[in-house]
Design a protein around this motif. Structure first.
Motif, PDB file in Angstrom:
ATOM      1  N   ASP A 137       0.811  -1.214   0.000  1.00  0.00           N
ATOM      2  CA  ASP A 137       0.000   0.000   0.000  1.00  0.00           C
ATOM      3  C   ASP A 137       0.847   1.267   0.000  1.00  0.00           C
ATOM      4  OD1 ASP A 137      -2.296  -1.433  -0.039  1.00  0.00           O
ATOM      5  OD2 ASP A 137      -2.816  -1.157   2.059  1.00  0.00           O
ATOM      6  N   GLY A 138       2.159   1.117  -0.156  1.00  0.00           N
ATOM      7  CA  GLY A 138       3.053   2.256  -0.041  1.00  0.00           C
ATOM      8  C   GLY A 138       2.724   3.409  -0.956  1.00  0.00           C
ATOM      9  N   ALA A 139       2.392   3.110  -2.216  1.00  0.00           N
ATOM     10  CA  ALA A 139       2.128   4.175  -3.179  1.00  0.00           C
ATOM     11  C   ALA A 139       0.955   5.040  -2.758  1.00  0.00           C
ATOM     12  CB  ALA A 139       1.872   3.585  -4.568  1.00  0.00           C
ATOM     13  N   GLY A 140       0.030   4.471  -2.011  1.00  0.00           N
ATOM     14  CA  GLY A 140      -1.080   5.254  -1.498  1.00  0.00           C
ATOM     15  C   GLY A 140      -0.782   5.854  -0.143  1.00  0.00           C
ATOM     16  N   LEU A 141      -0.236   5.037   0.755  1.00  0.00           N
ATOM     17  CA  LEU A 141       0.039   5.518   2.108  1.00  0.00           C
ATOM     18  C   LEU A 141       0.930   6.753   2.106  1.00  0.00           C
ATOM     19  CD1 LEU A 141       0.714   2.106   3.883  1.00  0.00           C
ATOM     20  CD2 LEU A 141      -1.256   3.583   4.257  1.00  0.00           C
ATOM     21  N   ALA A 142       1.891   6.768   1.195  1.00  0.00           N
ATOM     22  CA  ALA A 142       2.881   7.843   1.211  1.00  0.00           C
ATOM     23  C   ALA A 142       2.360   9.147   0.619  1.00  0.00           C
ATOM     24  CB  ALA A 142       4.130   7.401   0.438  1.00  0.00           C
ATOM     25  N   THR A 143       1.113   9.173   0.138  1.00  0.00           N
ATOM     26  CA  THR A 143       0.602  10.401  -0.471  1.00  0.00           C
ATOM     27  C   THR A 143       0.130  11.428   0.549  1.00  0.00           C
ATOM     28  OG1 THR A 143      -1.620   9.475  -0.700  1.00  0.00           O
ATOM     29  CG2 THR A 143      -0.104   9.178  -2.541  1.00  0.00           C
ATOM     30  N   ARG A 144       0.027  11.040   1.804  1.00  0.00           N
ATOM     31  CA  ARG A 144      -0.268  11.993   2.871  1.00  0.00           C
ATOM     32  C   ARG A 144       0.701  11.759   4.017  1.00  0.00           C
ATOM     33  NH1 ARG A 144      -5.311  15.127   2.391  1.00  0.00           N
ATOM     34  NH2 ARG A 144      -5.749  14.921   0.174  1.00  0.00           N
ATOM     35  N   THR A 145       1.329  12.812   4.469  1.00  0.00           N
ATOM     36  CA  THR A 145       2.227  12.686   5.611  1.00  0.00           C
ATOM     37  C   THR A 145       1.394  12.587   6.881  1.00  0.00           C
ATOM     38  OG1 THR A 145       2.392  15.081   5.882  1.00  0.00           O
ATOM     39  CG2 THR A 145       3.988  14.032   4.417  1.00  0.00           C
ATOM     40  N   VAL A 146       2.055  12.338   8.004  1.00  0.00           N
ATOM     41  CA  VAL A 146       1.335  12.183   9.263  1.00  0.00           C
ATOM     42  C   VAL A 146       0.521  13.426   9.598  1.00  0.00           C
ATOM     43  CG1 VAL A 146       1.622  11.851  11.743  1.00  0.00           C
ATOM     44  CG2 VAL A 146       2.968  10.489  10.153  1.00  0.00           C
ATOM     45  N   ASP A 147       1.032  14.601   9.257  1.00  0.00           N
ATOM     46  CA  ASP A 147       0.292  15.827   9.580  1.00  0.00           C
ATOM     47  C   ASP A 147      -0.746  16.190   8.519  1.00  0.00           C
ATOM     48  OD1 ASP A 147       1.754  16.800   7.446  1.00  0.00           O
ATOM     49  OD2 ASP A 147       2.978  18.167   8.638  1.00  0.00           O
ATOM     50  N   GLY A 148      -0.950  15.304   7.529  1.00  0.00           N
ATOM     51  CA  GLY A 148      -1.987  15.511   6.522  1.00  0.00           C
ATOM     52  C   GLY A 148      -1.535  16.234   5.278  1.00  0.00           C
ATOM     53  N   THR A 149      -0.271  16.648   5.223  1.00  0.00           N
ATOM     54  CA  THR A 149       0.241  17.337   4.042  1.00  0.00           C
ATOM     55  C   THR A 149       0.215  16.414   2.831  1.00  0.00           C
ATOM     56  OG1 THR A 149       1.700  18.657   5.431  1.00  0.00           O
ATOM     57  CG2 THR A 149       2.211  18.581   3.069  1.00  0.00           C
ATOM     58  N   GLU A 150      -0.198  16.966   1.671  1.00  0.00           N
ATOM     59  CA  GLU A 150      -0.231  16.170   0.449  1.00  0.00           C
ATOM     60  C   GLU A 150       1.197  15.942  -0.064  1.00  0.00           C
ATOM     61  OE1 GLU A 150      -3.631  17.098  -2.386  1.00  0.00           O
ATOM     62  OE2 GLU A 150      -3.605  18.904  -1.144  1.00  0.00           O
ATOM     63  N   ALA A 151       1.443  14.710  -0.489  1.00  0.00           N
ATOM     64  CA  ALA A 151       2.739  14.364  -1.080  1.00  0.00           C
ATOM     65  C   ALA A 151       2.496  13.800  -2.466  1.00  0.00           C
ATOM     66  CB  ALA A 151       3.467  13.346  -0.204  1.00  0.00           C
ATOM     67  N   TRP A 152       3.445  14.015  -3.364  1.00  0.00           N
ATOM     68  CA  TRP A 152       3.214  13.743  -4.784  1.00  0.00           C
ATOM     69  C   TRP A 152       4.290  12.824  -5.355  1.00  0.00           C
ATOM     70  CZ3 TRP A 152      -1.241  16.026  -6.439  1.00  0.00           C
ATOM     71  CH2 TRP A 152      -1.719  17.096  -5.674  1.00  0.00           C
ATOM     72  N   SER A 153       3.901  12.136  -6.412  1.00  0.00           N
ATOM     73  CA  SER A 153       4.889  11.416  -7.200  1.00  0.00           C
ATOM     74  C   SER A 153       5.612  12.429  -8.093  1.00  0.00           C
ATOM     75  CB  SER A 153       4.211  10.336  -8.047  1.00  0.00           C
ATOM     76  OG  SER A 153       3.318  10.921  -8.972  1.00  0.00           O
ATOM     77  N   GLY A 154       6.455  11.950  -8.955  1.00  0.00           N
ATOM     78  CA  GLY A 154       7.226  12.838  -9.832  1.00  0.00           C
ATOM     79  C   GLY A 154       8.655  12.345  -9.874  1.00  0.00           C
ATOM     80  N   TRP A 155       9.240  12.247  -8.678  1.00  0.00           N
ATOM     81  CA  TRP A 155      10.539  11.581  -8.545  1.00  0.00           C
ATOM     82  C   TRP A 155      10.255  10.286  -7.799  1.00  0.00           C
ATOM     83  CZ3 TRP A 155      14.709  11.868 -11.151  1.00  0.00           C
ATOM     84  CH2 TRP A 155      15.862  11.206 -10.704  1.00  0.00           C
ATOM     85  N   GLU A 156       9.789   9.293  -8.519  1.00  0.00           N
ATOM     86  CA  GLU A 156       9.093   8.188  -7.877  1.00  0.00           C
ATOM     87  C   GLU A 156       9.921   6.939  -7.662  1.00  0.00           C
ATOM     88  OE1 GLU A 156       6.413   5.656  -6.234  1.00  0.00           O
ATOM     89  OE2 GLU A 156       6.280   7.829  -6.425  1.00  0.00           O
ATOM     90  N   ASP A 157      10.803   6.585  -8.600  1.00  0.00           N
ATOM     91  CA  ASP A 157      11.416   5.257  -8.472  1.00  0.00           C
ATOM     92  C   ASP A 157      12.797   5.184  -9.112  1.00  0.00           C
ATOM     93  OD1 ASP A 157      10.269   5.580 -10.982  1.00  0.00           O
ATOM     94  OD2 ASP A 157      10.042   3.442 -11.281  1.00  0.00           O
ATOM     95  N   ALA A 158      13.644   6.136  -8.772  1.00  0.00           N
ATOM     96  CA  ALA A 158      15.020   6.082  -9.263  1.00  0.00           C
ATOM     97  C   ALA A 158      15.737   4.866  -8.678  1.00  0.00           C
ATOM     98  CB  ALA A 158      15.762   7.359  -8.887  1.00  0.00           C
ATOM     99  N   ALA A 159      16.749   4.395  -9.400  1.00  0.00           N
ATOM    100  CA  ALA A 159      17.509   3.228  -8.944  1.00  0.00           C
ATOM    101  C   ALA A 159      18.996   3.490  -9.085  1.00  0.00           C
ATOM    102  CB  ALA A 159      17.122   1.987  -9.757  1.00  0.00           C
ATOM    103  N   VAL A 160      19.745   2.977  -8.119  1.00  0.00           N
ATOM    104  CA  VAL A 160      21.204   3.052  -8.171  1.00  0.00           C
ATOM    105  C   VAL A 160      21.744   1.638  -7.943  1.00  0.00           C
ATOM    106  CG1 VAL A 160      21.256   5.427  -7.314  1.00  0.00           C
ATOM    107  CG2 VAL A 160      21.397   3.526  -5.685  1.00  0.00           C
ATOM    108  N   PRO A 161      23.008   1.393  -8.276  1.00  0.00           N
ATOM    109  CA  PRO A 161      23.568   0.081  -7.928  1.00  0.00           C
ATOM    110  C   PRO A 161      23.380  -0.172  -6.434  1.00  0.00           C
ATOM    111  CG  PRO A 161      25.064   1.278  -9.366  1.00  0.00           C
ATOM    112  CD  PRO A 161      23.988   2.244  -8.989  1.00  0.00           C
ATOM    113  N   PRO A 162      22.911  -1.349  -6.043  1.00  0.00           N
ATOM    114  CA  PRO A 162      22.592  -1.573  -4.627  1.00  0.00           C
ATOM    115  C   PRO A 162      23.753  -1.331  -3.680  1.00  0.00           C
ATOM    116  CG  PRO A 162      22.531  -3.626  -5.898  1.00  0.00           C
ATOM    117  CD  PRO A 162      22.594  -2.512  -6.878  1.00  0.00           C
TER     118      PRO A 162
END
Length: 890
Positions: free
Chosen positions: A333-358
């Motif tokens: 449920d991360g993609a949904g859960l992370a759209t609101r912070t604990v204080d209710g502020t809206e959070a957005w995708s855009g820089w969503e899934d960058a990857a680096v060598p592990p």
């Protein structure tokens, strides 16, 4: 466009949709972007696809191919023709267990493929968190990966062949392609990274199948696919590792990868805090070991899991599949859960899934957090740590600083040898950033590759090649609310702002699930996007803007889409961002009918408590159901000859007082339940009281949008009961919908009234009140249990499980979704067919299949009524079950 739509309607056997509702519903995906399509085509056959592509090309109209519409980068929304494959072209054509291959249509859902492969001990390896609704065509378009890519790789490594169509009408199998004049490639252009999905996979050539996976619909239309299957693990064991911080967790990834692991996922304290805030009673939280950052490491056996667990300062090894599912839900449920912070502020995708060598993950996260801080931003990070892929939602100000942050973030990930996209593709969100990752020669090669397939640039233009600006078409900016958005209801979670409430839906599409949980019953019955929670949220968003859905609160499009909303509140529990469509529907109906005549069912069902008091219900339902706006197909429940209030006799007791809330349904339809509850409470030594006047919570009025009357009724009830609530007397509810209303919706309706707030605090369910003081009862028996939707959404069911266990009942709590009646919904004219279709999906088949000696327990009046409508069973309330177990009644 009218000529094109006319031609499509004449030549396509599937659905050709140009109405405002459809165009609004398909105007976005799970990204930040908005592109209103000119026409939506839902092809029934491959010939429909060929005809649609040919006509679009003939008219010079862009083509966007779409699966579940869960693309986070803006890959599956476009302004021309949108081809929705998920509606009809959704079959798993064949599973060949000997060759470990499957043939699928592009709209086939991943879970459906895995269900077909499971009897052979096989599965499709890539598994995005949207596996219950994402389609194979969409996965191929985005080169989807999921949690198990450390074991089985990306979609590109798991596709044998594609059946594809070019814009010029050429159709071929990618194993035997025609001459295409593809560009020369320098392998040095491409970083050695397992999670690189940015740009085109030209380094896979001459394997054209792998090169076309991840092209995001910019080159070909996928008509079908032959995919590879892998052997399903015989067992899965989950080790959950707790660390002092995110960096420590990331630094240990390479040591963990030395073991044979199936998945290696990371979550941080921010996400857990959001889970704790939204579902504080979630049993998954109790399973987490101490720490502020956690790695979920799935192994094939317990020995490996124990060795993995020893690496962390704290850990737990979970062998129970049920407990594993609870934990995985946090991650999924991360993609949904992370759209609101604990204080209710809206959070957005855009820089969503960058990857680096592990091996660079820890260093990257340290610098990324510094970058966030430098831009004055906050983000919740989580993701596929074993592959170095990090998801994040950020509290962007989309009107300022958005571009600057993305450009700096792209430079940072490239500096670490990474990819700006590690899973969801580039879309409109990141395609413009590709020159920061690839040399000019590679960018030129991408253009030549696309031109070899799509010289007219009609296939999903603006993605990867000749990209649209990453900060253009942002839906909150290009479609702002243009009508007043303050609400009559409090909408505490959104500060009373209806626009903010409509933005809760980010499009992850969990409401498109067809099994498990409750959300969304009307979509499960109709398969229509407009009847999903997501579809309705988008219509409300567009209603506020007024460009596509006009007439504001008077919109007939929104009214019609909400007409089949059952008001079950399943979305409030199942949606990862707490969309509460039942509440939004009540607000809409209030605004829509303000100062106007309402549908007659609003008066007959909304005012039901009044008609019952006046003794008119049996006359109305038996003689004039159609005049009352009721479904003539439905058997109406009969009002009891004498109400619970009329027949209740108080038993004198010196025990503590308890007030039974005499809800309308128990009082007038099934007073025996009230007597059973009173008998149990008396047996337990309590002094049972009932209100000295008729009371009502106001639910039937609120559900029909009559908010002014509902507020008056609720406040009257709260004043009547203040003698008890002010003295700390518990108020016990027997009808789950009314109990849930008093605990939750009452605060949205009149939470500023101290008597209402006191009533909400005093209210508890029968099971919550009785179970703690109940000792083991010498009862026996079996039962199947239907949980009322409002109880599922607002109250929880743990106390009820414990109560039935103490009553000696072996209970199977059904995962059957909504019963389909849902209060007034199933009684209203025009709803009977959908109501029964919902019940037939799981509930009624389970009831009919139960043994004759198995009780059907349903505390909700609606649920019991629906069971009687569709079966020969006689359902009972848990109060009756307990009264029988205690020998208090026959």
């Amino acid at each position: 466009m009218s000529e094109l739509s006319d031609r499509l309607a004449a030549e396509v056997s599937g659905d050709v949709l140009t109405d405002p509702t459809s165009r609004a519903v398909y105007s976005t995906d799970a990204s930040n972007f908005r592109h209103v399509p000119a026409v939506v085509v839902r092809p029934r056959t491959l010939d429909d696809v060929l005809a649609t592509v040919a006509l679009a090309v003939e008219h010079g109209v862009p083509i966007t191919n779409r699966g579940a519409g869960t693309s986070i980068a803006g890959n599956s929304a476009g302004p021309g023709v949108v081809l929705d494959f998920a509606r009809y072209l959704d079959r798993v054509v064949e599973v060949d267990p000997d060759r470990r291959l499957a043939v699928v249509q592009p709209g086939a859902v991943l879970d459906r493929l895995n269900a077909a492969a499971a009897p052979h001990g096989l599965l499709f390896g890539p598994d995005p968190s949207t596996h219950s609704r994402c389609t194979l065509g969409g996965m191929i378009g985005n080169n989807a990966c999921g949690a198990h890519s450390v074991a089985w790789g990306k979609t590109g490594e798991n596709v044998e062949a594609l059946d594809v169509l070019l814009p010029d009408g050429t159709r071929f199998d990618t194993r035997t392609p025609p001459a295409l004049g593809l560009p020369e490639v320098d392998p040095a252009w491409f970083p050695a990274l397992g999670r690189r999905v940015s740009g085109y996979a030209l380094d896979a050539l001459p394997d054209l199948t792998r090169a076309l996976v991840g092209t995001e619909g910019t080159c070909v239309t996928v008509l079908g696919a032959t995919v590879k299957l892998v052997e399903a693990p015989r067992r899965r064991v989950l080790a959950v590792l707790g660390f002092a911080d995110t960096y420590d967790a990331a630094d240990n990834v390479m040591a963990l990868r030395e073991h044979d692991v199936l998945a290696l996922e990371g979550i941080d304290a921010g996400m857990v805090a959001v889970v704790r805030q939204r579902t504080p009673d979630s049993p998954a939280l109790a399973l987490l070991p101490p720490g502020v950052s956690w790695l979920f490491v799935e192994c094939r056996d317990e020995g490996t899991a124990q060795r993995v667990a020893s690496i962390a300062p704290s850990s737990v090894v979970v062998t129970s599949p049920a407990r594993q599912r609870l934990l995985w839900r946090i991650r999924e449920d991360g993609a949904g859960l992370a759209t609101r912070t604990v204080d209710g502020t809206e959070a957005w995708s855009g820089w969503e899934d960058a990857a680096v060598p592990p091996e660079r993950l820890g260093a990257y996260l340290r610098e990324f957090d510094a970058l966030l801080a430098g831009h004055g931003r906050r983000g919740l990070t989580y993701g596929h740590y074993g592959e170095g892929c990090v998801h994040v939602r950020i509290d962007f100000d989309l009107a300022s600083g958005y571009r600057a942050f993305l450009e700096d973030a792209a430079d940072l990930v490239v500096a670490h040898g990474g990819s700006i996209s590690g899973e969801h593709g580039d879309g409109q969100a990141r395609s413009e950033l590709l020159p920061r990752m690839y040399p000019p020669a590679a960018i030129e090669a991408f253009g030549r590759f696309k031109a070899a397939f799509d010289p007219g640039n009609l296939m999903n233009p603006g993605r990867i090649v000749d990209p649209l600006p990453l900060d253009a078409d942002l839906r909150v900016l290009v479609a702002p609310a243009r009508i007043p958005t303050r609400t009559a209801l409090a909408l505490h979670a959104d500060g009373g702002d209806f626009a903010s409430a409509t933005r809760r839906c980010v499009g992850v599409g969990k409401c498109l699930n067809t099994s498990g949980g409750v959300m969304c019953p009307s979509y499960r019955a109709t398969g229509e996007e407009q009847h999903s929670t997501r579809g309705r949220a988008r219509l409300l968003f567009e209603m506020l803007n007024g460009e596509v859905v006009r007439d504001g609160w008077r919109s007939t499009e929104v009214r019609d889409a909400l007409d089949l909303c059952l008001g079950c509140k399943g979305c409030k529990r199942d949606c990862p961002v707490d969309v509460d469509m039942a509440t939004y529907k009540a607000e809409f109906l209030h605004q829509h009918y303000k100062g106007r005549r309402r549908p007659v069912a609003h008066y007959s069902m909304g005012w039901l408590p009044l008609w019952l008091r006046l003794g008119l219900v049996n006359r109305l339902t038996s003689r004039f159901p159609r005049l009352a706006g009721l479904a003539s197909e439905r058997r109406m429940p009969t009002v009891a000859k004498r109400s619970f209030r009329a027949t209740f006799r108080r038993v004198k007791s010196s025990g503590p007082e308890v007030l039974l809330f005499t809800d309308t349904f128990t009082n007038h339809f099934e007073p025996s339940i009230g007597h059973d509850a009173a008998a149990v409470l008396t047996h337990l030594g309590e002094s049972v009281r009932i209100p000295n006047r008729t009371v009502c919570c106001g639910l039937t009025l609120m559900s029909t949008g009559q908010l002014g009357l509902a507020r008056k009724v609720l406040r009257r009830t709260a004043r009547i009961l203040r003698r008890y609530t002010g003295a700390g007397v518990p108020v016990v509810g027997l009808e789950p919908s009314c109990t849930a209303f008093l605990r939750s919706d009452a605060l949205e309706l009149a939470g500023d009234d101290p008597h209402v707030a006191a009533l909400a605090a005093a209210t508890r369910t029968f099971a919550e009140h009785v179970e703690p003081s109940l000792e083991g009862v010498a009862g026996t028996g079996k039962a199947i249990v239907q949980t009322h939707c409002h109880q599922y959404a607002e109250l929880g069911f743990d106390a009820d499980r414990a109560l039935l266990a103490k009553a000696g009942v072996t209970a199977e709590v059904l995962d059957a979704g909504c019963c389909g009646l849902a209060g007034n919904f199933g009684f209203e004219r025009g709803h009977y067919e959908v109501s029964m279709a919902v019940a037939e999906q799981a509930l009624l088949p389970a009831v009919r299949a139960a043994d004759a000696d198995t009780a059907v327990v349903a505390d909700g009046f609606s649920c019991r009524t629906q069971v009687r409508e569709g079966s020969d069973a006689e359902p009972v309330h848990s109060a009756t079950v307990l009264a029988r177990a205690l020998g208090l009644r026959d």
